[in-house]
Write a protein that holds these residues in place. Structure first.
Motif, PDB file in Angstrom:
ATOM      1  N   GLY A   1      -3.280  -2.901  -5.435  1.00 15.34           N
ATOM      2  CA  GLY A   1      -4.415  -2.059  -5.055  1.00 15.34           C
ATOM      3  C   GLY A   1      -4.691  -0.992  -6.088  1.00 15.34           C
ATOM      4  N   TRP A   2      -3.633  -0.371  -6.604  1.00 17.72           N
ATOM      5  CA  TRP A   2      -3.786   0.644  -7.661  1.00 17.72           C
ATOM      6  C   TRP A   2      -4.494   0.053  -8.871  1.00 17.72           C
ATOM      7  CZ3 TRP A   2      -2.002   0.523 -12.679  1.00 17.72           C
ATOM      8  CH2 TRP A   2      -2.122   1.711 -13.408  1.00 17.72           C
ATOM      9  N   ASN A   3      -4.084  -1.126  -9.309  1.00 21.89           N
ATOM     10  CA  ASN A   3      -4.680  -1.744 -10.490  1.00 21.89           C
ATOM     11  C   ASN A   3      -6.180  -1.944 -10.312  1.00 21.89           C
ATOM     12  OD1 ASN A   3      -5.624  -4.296 -12.025  1.00 21.89           O
ATOM     13  ND2 ASN A   3      -3.719  -3.772 -13.073  1.00 21.89           N
TER      14      ASN A   3
ATOM     15  N   VAL B   1     -11.827   8.989   2.168  1.00 33.28           N
ATOM     16  CA  VAL B   1     -12.686   9.871   1.367  1.00 33.28           C
ATOM     17  C   VAL B   1     -13.191   9.144   0.126  1.00 33.28           C
ATOM     18  CG1 VAL B   1     -12.725  11.959  -0.035  1.00 33.28           C
ATOM     19  CG2 VAL B   1     -11.642  12.003   2.218  1.00 33.28           C
ATOM     20  N   CYS B   2     -12.299   8.434  -0.544  1.00 33.22           N
ATOM     21  CA  CYS B   2     -12.690   7.682  -1.744  1.00 33.22           C
ATOM     22  C   CYS B   2     -13.760   6.652  -1.417  1.00 33.22           C
ATOM     23  CB  CYS B   2     -11.446   7.010  -2.329  1.00 33.22           C
ATOM     24  SG  CYS B   2     -11.753   6.081  -3.844  1.00 33.22           S
ATOM     25  N   LEU B   3     -13.581   5.942  -0.318  1.00 29.81           N
ATOM     26  CA  LEU B   3     -14.553   4.925   0.088  1.00 29.81           C
ATOM     27  C   LEU B   3     -15.927   5.539   0.323  1.00 29.81           C
ATOM     28  CD1 LEU B   3     -15.217   2.028   0.956  1.00 29.81           C
ATOM     29  CD2 LEU B   3     -14.374   2.606   3.247  1.00 29.81           C
ATOM     30  N   LEU B   4     -15.980   6.675   0.969  1.00 38.15           N
ATOM     31  CA  LEU B   4     -17.255   7.337   1.242  1.00 38.15           C
ATOM     32  C   LEU B   4     -17.970   7.744  -0.046  1.00 38.15           C
ATOM     33  CD1 LEU B   4     -16.314   9.577   4.306  1.00 38.15           C
ATOM     34  CD2 LEU B   4     -17.758   7.521   4.305  1.00 38.15           C
TER      35      LEU B   4
ATOM     36  N   ILE C   1      -8.838  -1.069  -1.936  1.00 34.58           N
ATOM     37  CA  ILE C   1      -8.651  -0.206  -0.770  1.00 34.58           C
ATOM     38  C   ILE C   1      -7.907  -0.949   0.339  1.00 34.58           C
ATOM     39  CG2 ILE C   1      -9.864   0.924   1.132  1.00 34.58           C
ATOM     40  CD1 ILE C   1      -9.994   2.654  -1.250  1.00 34.58           C
ATOM     41  N   ALA C   2      -8.306  -2.207   0.575  1.00 36.03           N
ATOM     42  CA  ALA C   2      -7.666  -3.002   1.631  1.00 36.03           C
ATOM     43  C   ALA C   2      -6.191  -3.237   1.333  1.00 36.03           C
ATOM     44  CB  ALA C   2      -8.399  -4.332   1.783  1.00 36.03           C
ATOM     45  N   LEU C   3      -5.851  -3.460   0.080  1.00 41.92           N
ATOM     46  CA  LEU C   3      -4.448  -3.698  -0.283  1.00 41.92           C
ATOM     47  C   LEU C   3      -3.606  -2.439  -0.107  1.00 41.92           C
ATOM     48  CD1 LEU C   3      -5.000  -5.968  -3.386  1.00 41.92           C
ATOM     49  CD2 LEU C   3      -3.704  -6.586  -1.337  1.00 41.92           C
ATOM     50  N   MET C   4      -4.177  -1.281  -0.450  1.00 37.85           N
ATOM     51  CA  MET C   4      -3.436  -0.043  -0.238  1.00 37.85           C
ATOM     52  C   MET C   4      -3.233   0.222   1.253  1.00 37.85           C
ATOM     53  SD  MET C   4      -4.369   2.770  -3.117  1.00 37.85           S
ATOM     54  CE  MET C   4      -3.430   2.708  -4.650  1.00 37.85           C
ATOM     55  N   ALA C   5      -4.231  -0.106   2.060  1.00 39.06           N
ATOM     56  CA  ALA C   5      -4.069   0.020   3.505  1.00 39.06           C
ATOM     57  C   ALA C   5      -3.008  -0.956   4.024  1.00 39.06           C
ATOM     58  CB  ALA C   5      -5.399  -0.225   4.202  1.00 39.06           C
TER      59      ALA C   5
END
Length: 403
Positions: free
Chosen positions: A317-319, A382-385, A288-292
């Motif tokens: 991040g995708w991987n 949303v995914c994180l939640l 998540i942090a890498l996508m951000a």
């Protein structure tokens, strides 16, 4: 050779086929937006052929899951590769004759290839014990590393290699790679059942799909794979067009995809081990942090190194999210529930990717590159939640081994 050894060998075979698939699909990822722009009767349709890759995958997903449940994965995977070969040949014909709509049909055929190939990782997970699942998934994804490096390069080099029409040679390469994958699967892959089911004698009846889908672990797994696919496709679809719009060359656009694909698959050498050692939550949070970070970089600069670095972070991040999401999904169903559960999760993931791909061109044109990147932040939230909800609901029963 016992069934566990066969399962590990299957993972290696699927890694080889993953390499061929990624090499083939990277040609489409690199050139289809530009080819579509040249062939389209109306430039607003330029990203339609690209979008039809994910549309084809979405349409075929449910069919693919049930075909493999009925005929076995060996024949199912080979059938998918043959669809890719046919799609590549149709693309060549359409480019030579300047037929945009036939080109759309060709890219949809490559999408059908993707609809089957997306099950490579979970097929590997199903054929090994629970403590080896994340490593088996990573083994398959690692097959894309070399392809991620050479695929876009082949795309730019092969585009003028054959025929007298730009890009036709590259799509002939797609057909050849897909056919080689079909041959490899038929010769070396072997169908086996789920190892854990064989070990424990899984005789429990299949639950209704709605009951499976209500499980927090299923919701978390699907949310992770859906958001990973949607965010990645949204940004990646637009990136070559954005790079060209910023004054860079087609070769520069290919290099952006090359860095992105390398980021998508290089972590596969260690992502599975990271999940086994540190748990899903920590690896997921890193993804998540890498996508951000991709968003921060992309909105800060439109220099070519910024494109490279942003798409690299997006790929890594995708991987990590895909390995985590697929691990969770592989633990959410019984052997008797495999076909319908994988069909549903695959369909949802492809629908998310399809919507993102279809909307990327319009978003880039109407909102610009920076705003387009900002739009993935709500998806990540949303995914994180939903993953934190799974963590809270399953803390006592799942333990720290995967949590």
């Amino acid at each position: 050779m016992d069934q566990l050894d066969t399962g590990k060998r299957n993972a290696r075979v699927l890694a080889f086929c993953q390499a061929l698939f990624i090499c083939a699909i990277s040609v489409d990822l690199t050139l289809t937006g530009i080819t579509g722009y040249q062939l389209a009767p109306d430039k607003i349709l330029a990203t339609l052929p690209f979008a039809l890759i994910t549309v084809g995958a979405a349409v075929v997903t449910v069919f693919a899951a049930f075909v493999m449940e009925r005929l076995g994965r060996r024949l199912g995977f080979a059938l998918g590769a043959l669809c890719g070969g046919a799609g590549g040949l149709v693309s060549v014909w359409s480019i030579v004759h300047g037929d945009f709509w036939l080109f759309c049909l060709g890219t949809a055929g490559v999408g059908a290839f993707q609809g089957f190939a997306q099950f490579y990782a979970i097929a590997a997970a199903d054929s090994v014990h629970a403590d080896y699942k994340s490593r088996a998934i990573s083994t398959v994804l690692a097959g894309g590393v070399i392809a991620a490096v050479i695929g876009p390069l082949l795309a730019s080099r092969a585009k003028d290699l054959f025929f007298d029409t730009a890009f036709a040679g590259a799509y002939l390469l797609v057909a050849v790679l897909a056919m080689l994958s079909a041959i490899g699967l038929l010769l070396f892959y072997r169908d086996i059942g789920m190892i854990d089911a064989q070990k424990t004698g899984d005789i429990l009846p299949a639950r209704p799909l709605r009951e499976i889908a209500r499980q927090p672990i299923f919701v978390a797994g699907v949310a992770t794979t859906m958001v990973a696919s949607a965010a990645m496709m949204f940004v990646m679809t637009a990136s070559p067009l954005a790079a060209v719009a910023c004054g860079f060359s087609i070769e520069d656009g290919a290099s952006v995809i090359q860095w992105h694909l390398f980021g998508m698959f290089a972590p596969s050498f260690f992502a599975g081990r990271l999940v086994a050692r540190f748990g899903v939550i920590r690896v997921f949070s890193t993804g998540i942090a890498l996508m951000a970070a991709c968003v921060v970089i992309a909105t800060s600069s439109t220099a070519l190194p910024a494109f490279h670095l942003a798409l690299l972070a997006l790929g890594i991040g995708w991987n990590m999210l895909i390995v985590c999401g697929t691990t969770l999904l592989s633990r959410s169903y019984r052997a008797s529930e495999r076909g319908k559960t994988q069909a549903l999760s695959g369909l949802l993931g492809n629908l998310a990717a399809t919507f993102s791909t279809l909307s990327a061109g319009a978003a880039l044109q109407g909102l610009g590159w920076s705003t387009l990147n900002l739009l993935i932040l709500p998806m990540l939230a949303v995914c994180l939640l939903l993953v934190l909800r799974w963590k809270g609901a399953n803390r006592a029963t799942l333990g720290e081994g995967i949590a």
